[in-house]
Scaffold this active site. Structure first.
Site, PDB file in Angstrom:
ATOM      1  N   LEU A 122       0.839  -1.212   0.000  1.00  0.00           N
ATOM      2  CA  LEU A 122       0.000   0.000   0.000  1.00  0.00           C
ATOM      3  C   LEU A 122       0.872   1.261   0.000  1.00  0.00           C
ATOM      4  O   LEU A 122       0.409   2.349   0.332  1.00  0.00           O
ATOM      5  CB  LEU A 122      -0.953   0.000   1.203  1.00  0.00           C
ATOM      6  CG  LEU A 122      -1.928  -1.193   1.252  1.00  0.00           C
ATOM      7  CD1 LEU A 122      -2.771  -1.151   2.522  1.00  0.00           C
ATOM      8  CD2 LEU A 122      -2.842  -1.227   0.022  1.00  0.00           C
ATOM      9  N   ASP A 169       3.566   5.156  -7.334  1.00  0.00           N
ATOM     10  CA  ASP A 169       3.247   5.311  -5.910  1.00  0.00           C
ATOM     11  C   ASP A 169       3.450   6.752  -5.452  1.00  0.00           C
ATOM     12  O   ASP A 169       2.622   7.316  -4.729  1.00  0.00           O
ATOM     13  CB  ASP A 169       4.117   4.372  -5.065  1.00  0.00           C
ATOM     14  CG  ASP A 169       4.025   2.927  -5.534  1.00  0.00           C
ATOM     15  OD1 ASP A 169       3.075   2.607  -6.275  1.00  0.00           O
ATOM     16  OD2 ASP A 169       4.900   2.133  -5.167  1.00  0.00           O
TER      17      ASP A 169
HETATM   18  C1  GLA Z   1       5.499  -1.273  -6.795  1.00  0.00           C
HETATM   19  C2  GLA Z   1       6.306  -0.146  -7.413  1.00  0.00           C
HETATM   20  C3  GLA Z   1       5.486   0.607  -8.461  1.00  0.00           C
HETATM   21  C4  GLA Z   1       4.853  -0.362  -9.470  1.00  0.00           C
HETATM   22  C5  GLA Z   1       4.173  -1.513  -8.755  1.00  0.00           C
HETATM   23  C6  GLA Z   1       3.684  -2.573  -9.708  1.00  0.00           C
HETATM   24  O1  GLA Z   1       4.445  -0.742  -6.074  1.00  0.00           O
HETATM   25  O2  GLA Z   1       6.715   0.769  -6.412  1.00  0.00           O
HETATM   26  O3  GLA Z   1       6.307   1.565  -9.102  1.00  0.00           O
HETATM   27  O4  GLA Z   1       5.814  -0.810 -10.385  1.00  0.00           O
HETATM   28  O5  GLA Z   1       5.024  -2.138  -7.809  1.00  0.00           O
HETATM   29  O6  GLA Z   1       2.664  -2.079 -10.510  1.00  0.00           O
END
Ligand code: GLA
Length: 378
Positions: A122, A169
């Site tokens: 998360l 994120d």
């Molecule tokens: C992690 C990474 C993101 C993305 C996701 C997969 O959360 O931090 O940048 O690559 O995995 O979608």
């Protein structure tokens, strides 16, 4: 949260803080492992966040007390050095990346706390990074530029902490808007905000499993995608259409073919999911989420037994419109779209069924889409 934080600040530093900032965690509705392929993602910021109460210092030190770890750490902005205290490295990393981008920085002292579960997928680390960026912004006096701060957070993660993540994120934690998910073009960083279909709710399903080795598996997937892009002679898999892929797919080795197929079809699903949301079509959005899980499970191979089990338990419930793993994978959380009127019965059902099948106690959260990083108050 605010009251606990202010009380803790007064205990640590003897006076009241001058600023309180917060930055949220996120759940990704669809568009997984597409961000580092310059593709599309559709995350929403959740109502769980990292909080910092702080006041400026007159010197160049940053001093932070973590309520969760019950320890404090400090460093001098004039001589950043890598250390061993995990959580403090994220803060130093943001200072490093801000300096690299020529932002003038002032020192501050603060108390940090949060309710984004760590290691669950998360984005607790992006939430820390964006809360810290907000803290520096608040004491140093330059304006908040969400995309620039997201890039700073990503640089902290990539170059200081050493995890090679994409931009999703940090972007959603920096720029989320209440009541909406964000369709993000990870190449241009153009964002469009789309509300959830009427009558639906998003529920995060934490499997209570965490898996190590995620970083190496993540980097391996990145390398496989880069190899596929090189085969097609394009900068990123975002530039390959499904028709182009199908025309050449038999020339790829099996593994590269599967990885590329996931990314190319997932980009299409993500754009389609945003269109379904604009049209208020919850059924279609749910179906796309289900298809995303299949693709992540079989072609991208980043699901796990616990994730597959919780997704299956979710789909058993009649109010479930769709469910899939979310985040990097291998453990952590899934996400379900459900009819909001039946959210409570859904949570009870999945909790009991998952517990009976795995012996693990899952955590289910009903999440409302929240605002991105902000100055909360003084
Ligand atoms: C992690 C990474 C993101 C993305 C996701 C997969 O959360 O931090 O940048 O690559 O995995 O979608």
């Amino acid at each position: 949260m605010e009251t606990t934080l202010i009380t803790a600040f007064m205990k640590q530093f003897g006076e009241s803080p001058t600023v309180v900032v917060r930055a949220p965690g996120r759940v990704n509705l669809i568009g997984e492992h597409t961000d580092y392929n310059d593709g599309f993602v559709l995350p929403m910021a959740i109502d769980r966040a990292v909080w910092l109460a702080l006041r400026p210092r007159t010197d160049t030190y940053v001093v932070v007390y973590s309520l969760e770890f019950a320890t404090s750490g400090r460093f001098d902005l004039n001589s950043l050095e890598r250390g061993k205290m995990g959580w403090l490295e994220y803060i130093k990393g943001v200072a490093f990346a801000l300096q690299e981008a020529n932002y003038p920085l002032s020192g501050w002292e603060g108390v940090m706390s949060g309710d984004v579960p760590v290691g669950a997928g998360l984005s607790s680390s992006a939430a820390v990074e964006m809360a810290v960026a907000r803290a520096f912004q608040a004491v140093s006096g330059w304006p908040w530029d969400a995309a620039a701060m997201a890039l700073v957070g990503q640089k902290a993660e990539n170059s200081w902490v050493g995890v090679n993540t994409g931009i999703m994120d940090q972007m959603i934690s920096a720029a989320g808007q209440a009541g909406t998910a964000m369709l993000l073009d990870c190449r241009s960083l153009a964002a469009e905000f789309v509300p959830l279909p009427p009558g639906t709710a998003v529920i995060v399903l934490d499997t209570a499993t965490r898996r190590g080795l995620v970083d190496s598996a993540y980097n391996e997937r990145r390398a496989q995608c880069a190899a596929a892009a090189a085969f097609f002679q394009v900068p990123a898999l975002r530039d390959v259409t499904l028709a182009q892929f199908q025309a050449q797919a038999d020339k790829l080795d099996e593994l590269t073919r599967q990885r590329a197929r996931h990314v190319i079809t997932e980009n299409e699903r993500t754009v389609a999911a945003a269109a379904a949301m604009r049209a208020g079509n919850a059924v279609q959005l749910g179906q796309l989420m289900n298809a995303s899980h299949q693709s992540l499970r079989h072609d991208f191979a980043v699901s796990s037994e616990a994730l597959d089990t919780i997704v299956a338990c979710a789909r058993e419930h009649e109010a479930c419109l769709g469910a899939r793993m979310t985040g990097a994978g291998f453990g952590g959380c899934a996400v379900a779209l459900v009819e909001s009127a039946a959210a409570t019965s859904f949570i009870t059902h999945v909790t009991h069924r998952y517990q009976a099948q795995t012996g693990l106690t899952p955590n289910l959260y009903l999440c409302s889409p929240s605002r991105g990083a902000e100055i909360w108050g003084v």
